[in-house]
Design a protein around this motif. Structure first.
Motif, PDB file in Angstrom:
ATOM      1  N   SER A  22     -10.393  -4.108  -3.807  1.00 61.37           N
ATOM      2  CA  SER A  22      -9.970  -4.979  -2.713  1.00 61.37           C
ATOM      3  C   SER A  22      -9.457  -6.317  -3.235  1.00 61.37           C
ATOM      4  CB  SER A  22     -11.122  -5.188  -1.727  1.00 61.37           C
ATOM      5  OG  SER A  22     -12.242  -5.772  -2.366  1.00 61.37           O
TER       6      SER A  22
ATOM      7  N   GLN B 132       0.816  -1.209   0.000  1.00 62.39           N
ATOM      8  CA  GLN B 132       0.000   0.000   0.000  1.00 62.39           C
ATOM      9  C   GLN B 132       0.851   1.260   0.000  1.00 62.39           C
ATOM     10  OE1 GLN B 132      -2.446  -1.138   3.421  1.00 62.39           O
ATOM     11  NE2 GLN B 132      -4.243  -1.272   2.073  1.00 62.39           N
TER      12      GLN B 132
ATOM     13  N   ASN C 189      -3.510   5.840  -5.074  1.00 61.99           N
ATOM     14  CA  ASN C 189      -4.928   5.613  -5.348  1.00 61.99           C
ATOM     15  C   ASN C 189      -5.322   4.258  -4.790  1.00 61.99           C
ATOM     16  OD1 ASN C 189      -5.612   7.950  -7.309  1.00 61.99           O
ATOM     17  ND2 ASN C 189      -3.755   7.059  -8.177  1.00 61.99           N
ATOM     18  N   ASP C 190      -6.524   4.152  -4.265  1.00 62.39           N
ATOM     19  CA  ASP C 190      -6.998   2.881  -3.741  1.00 62.39           C
ATOM     20  C   ASP C 190      -7.174   1.868  -4.864  1.00 62.39           C
ATOM     21  OD1 ASP C 190      -7.100   3.877  -1.164  1.00 62.39           O
ATOM     22  OD2 ASP C 190      -9.208   4.484  -1.330  1.00 62.39           O
TER      23      ASP C 190
ATOM     24  N   GLU D 186      -3.643   1.338 -10.749  1.00 56.91           N
ATOM     25  CA  GLU D 186      -4.187   2.592 -10.235  1.00 56.91           C
ATOM     26  C   GLU D 186      -4.969   3.361 -11.309  1.00 56.91           C
ATOM     27  OE1 GLU D 186      -1.790   5.084  -7.593  1.00 56.91           O
ATOM     28  OE2 GLU D 186      -0.176   3.634  -7.839  1.00 56.91           O
TER      29      GLU D 186
END
Length: 272
Positions: free
Chosen positions: A171, A162, A167-168, A257
């Motif tokens: 999941s 991480q 950017n997330d 991303e």
């Protein structure tokens, strides 16, 4: 035309898992650390509409062999990339390389005679210095880290990955990046990469960057926390015939991303 690893081959560095999709001119995707070929899964479908796309998990990564005492430094990775091009019968493919996939493919090109049609280097490890203070610390204390309890090791891997992002991720993508490192073999291989990191393997090819024999694009996520944009600009200075493009608001893992932005740049360059 999705990411799969449905083939294996025995290489000098152990069994390698690989896959391909699509039809058209050959294109090889080279992942980096601490990823696997899964990192390309969001860009493969569109690339496969125009190219025969090939990918593999490098030795010590993903679903390829991980074993005690295994050598997986950049010297080995460059040799194995050349091995894979020969195994796949690819004489002059285009290449898209990320992270230490850059040093891997540069060594294959500049030291082992591999010929490329067009070449994309995206947020790559290619020039000294590389590696963070944490990277160096782990490399000096591998035995201590290898002995971490599994839940602490998992937390470390998750936080490390991480730390490359701005950017997330979905999941499912994060879980797929973490998962290969959680088995007993994966845990050992994870820390082996720190121990075998050696800037000498990039120093060997840095003086040869002016000798690239193909059109080249350097593509960089502008907000990369691991390899800052200044390193990309320095690489461009050493490869003055290359094009240089940036991806705003993107970190170290552009293909996950900002896959659409990556595809737009890659396809524009490869389709000339």
């Amino acid at each position: 035309m999705e990411w799969t690893l449905d083939h294996t081959v025995n290489s000098p560095a152990g069994s390698l898992a690989f896959g391909s999709a699509g039809s058209g001119p050959p294109l090889v995707l080279a992942h980096g650390w601490p990823w696997s070929s899964y990192a390309w899964h969001r860009v493969i479908p569109r690339l496969a509409e125009r190219f025969t796309v090939h990918w593999y998990d490098m030795p010590g990564y993903g679903r390829s062999a991980m074993s005690e005492g295994q050598r997986t430094g950049l010297d080995v990775q460059g040799e194995i990339f050349a091995f894979m091009l020969d195994h796949l019968g690819l004489d002059r493919p285009s290449i898209v390389a990320h992270d230490f996939g850059g040093a891997t493919t540069l060594r294959a090109h500049l030291l082992h005679g591999c010929q490329y049609d067009r070449y994309v280097l995206m947020n790559v490890v290619a020039m000294r210095p590389w590696g963070s203070d944490f990277f160096d610390h782990v490399g000096r204390h591998v035995e201590a880290f290898t002995g971490l309890p599994p839940h602490i090791h998992e937390a470390l891997v998750r936080a490390y990955i991480q730390g490359a992002l701005v950017n997330d991720l979905h999941s499912a993508d994060l879980e797929a990046l973490v998962e290969p490192w959680l088995s007993e073999a994966g845990r050992g291989s994870f820390y082996r990469q720190f121990a075998q990191a050696d800037e000498g393997f990039t120093a060997e090819v840095e003086p040869m960057f002016g000798d690239l024999r193909c059109p080249t694009l350097i593509l960089w996520g502008e907000d990369d926390p691991w390899i800052p944009l200044e390193r990309g600009r320095a690489l461009h200075e050493a490869m003055q015939d290359a094009e240089f493009k940036t991806l705003p608001h993107v970190g170290h893992l552009p293909q996950l991303e900002a896959p659409d932005a990556v595809l737009n740049q890659i396809l524009q360059f490869l389709n000339r």
